[in-house]
Structures are given as structure tokens and as C-alpha cells.
Design a protein around this motif. Structure first.
Motif, short mmCIF file in Angstrom:
data_model
loop_
_atom_site.label_atom_id
_atom_site.label_comp_id
_atom_site.label_asym_id
_atom_site.label_seq_id
_atom_site.Cartn_x
_atom_site.Cartn_y
_atom_site.Cartn_z
N TYR A 177 0.93 -1.19 0.14
CA TYR A 177 -0.09 -0.16 -0.02
C TYR A 177 0.82 1.23 -0.08
CZ TYR A 177 -4.09 -2.95 0.74
OH TYR A 177 -4.81 -3.94 0.85
N VAL A 207 -8.42 2.70 1.97
CA VAL A 207 -7.72 1.61 2.36
C VAL A 207 -8.27 1.42 3.92
CG1 VAL A 207 -5.38 0.66 3.49
CG2 VAL A 207 -5.68 2.06 1.30
N PHE A 215 0.87 4.44 5.23
CA PHE A 215 0.06 3.81 4.43
C PHE A 215 -0.59 5.09 3.35
CE2 PHE A 215 -0.05 0.42 7.33
CZ PHE A 215 -0.06 -0.73 6.70
N ARG A 259 -6.42 2.88 -1.98
CA ARG A 259 -5.77 1.68 -2.47
C ARG A 259 -5.06 1.80 -4.00
NH1 ARG A 259 -10.89 -2.65 -2.32
NH2 ARG A 259 -10.62 -3.05 0.07
N PRO A 315 -6.44 -6.17 -3.23
CA PRO A 315 -6.23 -6.14 -1.74
C PRO A 315 -5.85 -7.40 -0.99
CG PRO A 315 -8.18 -5.17 -2.64
CD PRO A 315 -7.69 -6.08 -3.81
#
Length: 332
Positions: free
Chosen positions: A217, A263, A289, A293, A314
Motif C-alpha cells: 500500500y 484503504v 499507508f 488503494r 487487496p
């Protein structure tokens, strides 16, 4: 260490999306193609058939530790095995011919080979991460030279007919910030040109050490080579493909209309429980992160100039299917 045979092609179910009927506009002396979110021809399901298997448990020439790359040139198949620290050479029927290279510090040897490429001239370039150099052989496996690079390759690279090396670079800047580049390196290992630069991550710094980490990510930079020698680049967090000439001229931009997906906390928890088991608990809060996504996890091209965007999967998804968006050479 568990040793497993290589299978060149397995029965893998792939899903491909083909985008056409795109909006075309002009920007900064280059075409911009904007593709719709839904593919015109819907979803195609393809099943690949096994063509060739190389590997068995009875001969050391057919046993593999880890496959870091496969290349085909002329009448030969080359397989880079990072754990066995060697390149195995076979004919097109899978018959063993010879072993190229071995572990060591001498000419034609490497310590940690993690990527390789055959140049347009058929020379074999092996990136030795431990020694930060390219080890070069001819197509028959005869050692030619070492090229010490002033920059560190992040893995995948390409070598053209003039022996220029195009690769993704990871480099630390401003103390703890790490950036990724797509750059051109000359035959002496010197930086020739930077085509694209973007932020990758910040190292986690303590009084005693700095921690480097990676997970899916993050904002990755992917590239692939087209049959005509041009390149296609993509930032994994931005659905925009850029086609570049070897000199860095922007030839085409391809954009796809698609909503970003955030995310989830569940995805972060899975990453921490799988990739950061031994990571100091008090430092986990500093792990970066991306908010959304990534769109892709790889770029590929074929001999007809089509571009394959391997869609990001994912960590919460258990399906074994691989989804690719396909664009033709016009960006449609």
C-alpha cells in the motif's frame, strides 16, 4: 530451503478488461486519451494452457531455489535463480545447456543476483544487489565485464541496443525520505537522465537506527518496454499511463475514469500481522499507508504494443484470479 521446479506456463485464469471508445484531447504537445470506467466489450475470461515445464527433482540442473526472472532470446531460455546464485540456460525444448555464473566476488560471479535482462544485442545483464554492479555476459554465457553503478537499482531494468540501462532507482533524500526514480544509466554506470521522480516512503528513525519497510500500500512506480523501444510508466496511486521515448519525450497520456477506494483498517491489520510480525510495536504507528488503494501492481506489454495494467489485489481478497486492464497501442 524447499526447492520447487519451475513451470513456464500454468493453468491460470486471468480476467482482462478492454477499453475503447475513449475521449482524445491534446495537452502540452502530446495526446491525452481518457478511457471510460467500464470496458466496451465487458469482461473476457481467458485460460492459458501449459506449454512447457522445466524442472524435476532428479537432476541439479533442473532444481530451482527461487526464480527471479525468465528471458528468451534467439534459441535459448535463461532462468535466474537467486537462491542458487546462478543462471540456467536451456534450449527451447527445455533441455539443459549450461550454467552461467556462480557465487563469489570474482569475474563472472555474484553474491545476490535479484534481477537480469537480455539487451537488444543479446548480452546478459545481471544486477548484483550486494555488490551494486551489473555483471555482463554474452548470449553464450561468456563473461564480458562488470559495470559499477552510481545508483542502486530497485530490481527490474531494461538494456537497449546502445547498452543504455533504464531502471527504477530507490534513493534516500533529506535525511529519512526515500524517493523512487525512473532513470537512464550509461554503459559506464553513470546517471544519464531522470525521467520520473516520486516520493516512496519515510524511514522510521530512532536514536540508534533507521528502519526501512515495504508493503503493497505504498506509491510504487512501474514501467514496461514497448516493442518500438518506447516506455510506459504508471504511478500505482494515480490511474494515468505515460508513454515516453528513450530520450524522455512524452508521446501519449492515458487516463481512466475510476473512483478511488479507501484503504480499510482491516487491510492495515492484515499487513501488520503478516509483514511486520517482528517489527517493534512502538514503531508501528509510524508506518505509512496510502489513503487510497493502489490501482495497479505491475505493468506488462506484448509484441503488438498492447499495455496490460495488472490490477491491485487487496490483501482481504482471497480470489486467485488476476485482473488486467488492456489498452491498445493508441491508448484505447
Amino acid at each position: 530451503m524447499k526447492l520447487t521446479p519451475i513451470k513456464k506456463l500454468l493453468f491460470i485464469l486471468l480476467i482482462f478488461n478492454i477499453f475503447t471508445q475513449s475521449l482524445i484531447s491534446q495537452k502540452e504537445n502530446s495526446l491525452v486519451v481518457i478511457s471510460p470506467e467500464k470496458p466496451l466489450h465487458g469482461i473476457l475470461k481467458l485460460k492459458l494452457k501449459k506449454d512447457l515445464v522445466i524442472g524435476n527433482e532428479f537432476s541439479e540442473h533442473y532444481i530451482f531455489g527461487s526464480i527471479n526472472g525468465i528471458e528468451i532470446y534467439d534459441k535459448y531460455i535463461y532462468v535466474l535463480d537467486g537462491k542458487m546464485v546462478r543462471i540456467q540456460m536451456y534450449d527451447l525444448k527445455g533441455n539443459y545447456i549450461k550454467t552461467i555464473g556462480r557465487k563469489g566476488n570474482g569475474p563472472g560471479e555474484f553474491l545476490l543476483p535479484n534481477a537480469f535482462c537480455l539487451s537488444k544485442n543479446g548480452n546478459i545483464y545481471v544486477w548484483d544487489l550486494m555488490r551494486r554492479r551489473m555483471v555482463v555476459f554474452d548470449k553464450e554465457g561468456n563473461y564480458k565485464k562488470d559495470i559499477i553503478l552510481e545508483k542502486t537499482s530497485a530490481g527490474k531494468f531494461y538494456v537497449d541496443e546502445n547498452e543504455f540501462i533504464y531502471m527504477r532507482i530507490l534513493e534516500l533524500e533529506a535525511g529519512s525520505d526515500m524517493y523512487t526514480y525512473f532513470a537512464k544509466i550509461n554503459s559506464k554506470g553513470k546517471l544519464e537522465k531522470i525521467f520520473k521522480k516520486q516520493f516512496y516512503l519515510s524511514l522510521i528513525t530512532t536514536e540508534k537506527m533507521r528502519f526501512f519497510y515495504e508493503h503493497p500500500y505504498l506509491a510504487n512506480l512501474y514501467f514496461a518496454v514497448l516493442p518500438n523501444g518506447n516506455f510506459v510508466l504508471m504511478n500505482s496511486l494515480n490511474y494515468k499511463l505515460t508513454l515516453l521515448s528513450p530520450e524522455g519525450k512524452i508521446l501519449l497520456r492515458i487516463r481512466k475514469k475510476e473512483k478511488s477506494e479507501k484503504v480499510t483498517q482491516k487491510e492495515k491489520e492484515i499487513i501488520f500481522s503478516t509483514k511486520f510480525k517482528k517489527f517493534p510495536k512502538h514503531l508501528k504507528k509510524y508506518v505509512i499507508f496510502s489513503k487510497f488503494r493502489p490501482y495497479c501492481s505491475n505493468l506488462l506489454t506484448d509484441e503488438k504494443g498492447r499495455i496490460y495494467v495488472e490490477r491491485f489485489k487487496p490483501v482481504t481478497e482471497k480470489s486467485k484470479l488476476y485482473t488486467n486492464d488492456i489498452f491498445n497501442k493508441k491508448g484505447e
